[in-house]
Design a protein around this motif. Sequence first.
Motif, PDB file in Angstrom:
ATOM      1  N   ILE A   9     127.256 -51.938  52.707  1.00 19.07           N
ATOM      2  CA  ILE A   9     126.484 -50.907  53.389  1.00 19.07           C
ATOM      3  C   ILE A   9     125.029 -51.359  53.365  1.00 19.07           C
ATOM      4  O   ILE A   9     124.481 -51.637  52.306  1.00 19.07           O
ATOM      5  N   ILE A  10     124.438 -51.433  54.540  1.00 20.50           N
ATOM      6  CA  ILE A  10     123.050 -51.882  54.656  1.00 20.50           C
ATOM      7  C   ILE A  10     122.170 -50.657  54.857  1.00 20.50           C
ATOM      8  O   ILE A  10     122.402 -49.862  55.761  1.00 20.50           O
ATOM      9  N   ILE A  11     121.177 -50.518  53.996  1.00 24.37           N
ATOM     10  CA  ILE A  11     120.267 -49.385  54.064  1.00 24.37           C
ATOM     11  C   ILE A  11     118.851 -49.915  54.284  1.00 24.37           C
ATOM     12  O   ILE A  11     118.407 -50.820  53.584  1.00 24.37           O
ATOM     13  N   PHE A  12     118.162 -49.337  55.237  1.00 23.32           N
ATOM     14  CA  PHE A  12     116.776 -49.701  55.499  1.00 23.32           C
ATOM     15  C   PHE A  12     115.897 -48.510  55.143  1.00 23.32           C
ATOM     16  O   PHE A  12     116.076 -47.423  55.680  1.00 23.32           O
ATOM     17  N   HIS A  13     114.960 -48.717  54.241  1.00 22.50           N
ATOM     18  CA  HIS A  13     114.000 -47.676  53.882  1.00 22.50           C
ATOM     19  C   HIS A  13     112.699 -48.007  54.597  1.00 22.50           C
ATOM     20  O   HIS A  13     112.118 -49.061  54.375  1.00 22.50           O
ATOM     21  N   ASP A  14     112.255 -47.117  55.475  1.00 23.99           N
ATOM     22  CA  ASP A  14     111.070 -47.435  56.261  1.00 23.99           C
ATOM     23  C   ASP A  14     109.874 -46.559  55.930  1.00 23.99           C
ATOM     24  O   ASP A  14     108.935 -46.480  56.680  1.00 23.99           O
ATOM     25  N   GLY A  15     109.888 -45.916  54.834  1.00 25.77           N
ATOM     26  CA  GLY A  15     108.747 -45.115  54.424  1.00 25.77           C
ATOM     27  C   GLY A  15     109.086 -44.350  53.172  1.00 25.77           C
ATOM     28  O   GLY A  15     110.237 -44.050  52.899  1.00 25.77           O
ATOM     29  N   ARG A  16     108.090 -44.043  52.392  1.00 22.32           N
ATOM     30  CA  ARG A  16     108.390 -43.329  51.156  1.00 22.32           C
ATOM     31  C   ARG A  16     107.963 -41.878  51.185  1.00 22.32           C
ATOM     32  O   ARG A  16     108.347 -41.103  50.349  1.00 22.32           O
ATOM     33  N   ASP A  17     107.178 -41.497  52.174  1.00 17.67           N
ATOM     34  CA  ASP A  17     106.704 -40.112  52.184  1.00 17.67           C
ATOM     35  C   ASP A  17     107.396 -39.250  53.230  1.00 17.67           C
ATOM     36  O   ASP A  17     107.217 -38.046  53.252  1.00 17.67           O
ATOM     37  N   GLY A  18     108.197 -39.850  54.109  1.00 14.90           N
ATOM     38  CA  GLY A  18     108.927 -39.094  55.112  1.00 14.90           C
ATOM     39  C   GLY A  18     108.064 -38.425  56.168  1.00 14.90           C
ATOM     40  O   GLY A  18     108.508 -37.527  56.858  1.00 14.90           O
ATOM     41  N   LYS A  19     106.831 -38.861  56.313  1.00 13.63           N
ATOM     42  CA  LYS A  19     105.917 -38.220  57.261  1.00 13.63           C
ATOM     43  C   LYS A  19     105.816 -38.961  58.590  1.00 13.63           C
ATOM     44  O   LYS A  19     104.936 -38.682  59.379  1.00 13.63           O
ATOM     45  N   GLY A  20     106.711 -39.883  58.828  1.00 21.14           N
ATOM     46  CA  GLY A  20     106.655 -40.610  60.092  1.00 21.14           C
ATOM     47  C   GLY A  20     105.740 -41.801  60.001  1.00 21.14           C
ATOM     48  O   GLY A  20     105.450 -42.305  58.933  1.00 21.14           O
ATOM     49  N   GLY A  21     105.308 -42.255  61.126  1.00 21.15           N
ATOM     50  CA  GLY A  21     104.431 -43.414  61.163  1.00 21.15           C
ATOM     51  C   GLY A  21     105.042 -44.539  61.961  1.00 21.15           C
ATOM     52  O   GLY A  21     106.067 -44.381  62.624  1.00 21.15           O
ATOM     53  N   ASP A  22     104.428 -45.686  61.887  1.00 19.30           N
ATOM     54  CA  ASP A  22     104.856 -46.854  62.648  1.00 19.30           C
ATOM     55  C   ASP A  22     106.119 -47.445  62.018  1.00 19.30           C
ATOM     56  O   ASP A  22     106.105 -47.877  60.872  1.00 19.30           O
ATOM     57  N   ARG A  23     107.185 -47.451  62.772  1.00 18.71           N
ATOM     58  CA  ARG A  23     108.467 -47.976  62.290  1.00 18.71           C
ATOM     59  C   ARG A  23     108.789 -49.329  62.925  1.00 18.71           C
ATOM     60  O   ARG A  23     109.909 -49.800  62.857  1.00 18.71           O
ATOM     61  N   ALA A  24     107.820 -49.963  63.519  1.00 20.28           N
ATOM     62  CA  ALA A  24     108.046 -51.218  64.232  1.00 20.28           C
ATOM     63  C   ALA A  24     108.612 -52.308  63.321  1.00 20.28           C
ATOM     64  O   ALA A  24     109.499 -53.069  63.735  1.00 20.28           O
ATOM     65  N   ALA A  25     108.134 -52.397  62.102  1.00 19.35           N
ATOM     66  CA  ALA A  25     108.629 -53.426  61.182  1.00 19.35           C
ATOM     67  C   ALA A  25     110.099 -53.189  60.838  1.00 19.35           C
ATOM     68  O   ALA A  25     110.885 -54.142  60.737  1.00 19.35           O
ATOM     69  N   THR A  26     110.491 -51.928  60.672  1.00 15.43           N
ATOM     70  CA  THR A  26     111.893 -51.614  60.379  1.00 15.43           C
ATOM     71  C   THR A  26     112.774 -51.954  61.570  1.00 15.43           C
ATOM     72  O   THR A  26     113.849 -52.543  61.411  1.00 15.43           O
ATOM     73  N   VAL A  27     112.331 -51.600  62.765  1.00 11.08           N
ATOM     74  CA  VAL A  27     113.105 -51.914  63.970  1.00 11.08           C
ATOM     75  C   VAL A  27     113.286 -53.423  64.092  1.00 11.08           C
ATOM     76  O   VAL A  27     114.395 -53.910  64.385  1.00 11.08           O
ATOM     77  N   LYS A  28     112.247 -54.172  63.833  1.00  9.18           N
ATOM     78  CA  LYS A  28     112.338 -55.636  63.894  1.00  9.18           C
ATOM     79  C   LYS A  28     113.317 -56.160  62.848  1.00  9.18           C
ATOM     80  O   LYS A  28     114.147 -57.025  63.137  1.00  9.18           O
TER      81      LYS A  28
END
Length: 66
Positions: A9-28
């Motif tokens: 199972i592959i999990i990607f964590h793209d932030g620690r505060d859950g407030k949104g923001g730029d997710r470009a690095a995660t998408v890449k």
Amino acid sequence: MHAAGPGSIIIFHDGRDGKGGDRAATVKAVTLVVNQLHERSYSFVTVDRLLDVPAYQAPAGQPARE
């Protein structure tokens, strides 16, 4: 990538505060991982299918999500 194997199972964590923001690095990162694993003949399924359980079960007394 080297630890991937059948049933992983592959999990990607793209932030620690859950407030949104730029997710470009995660998408890449997701794109790179999926492409590389496809090249190694891996396929992808949702966790509910992998575990053979119903998806999105609501806890008792709460409405199901749509």
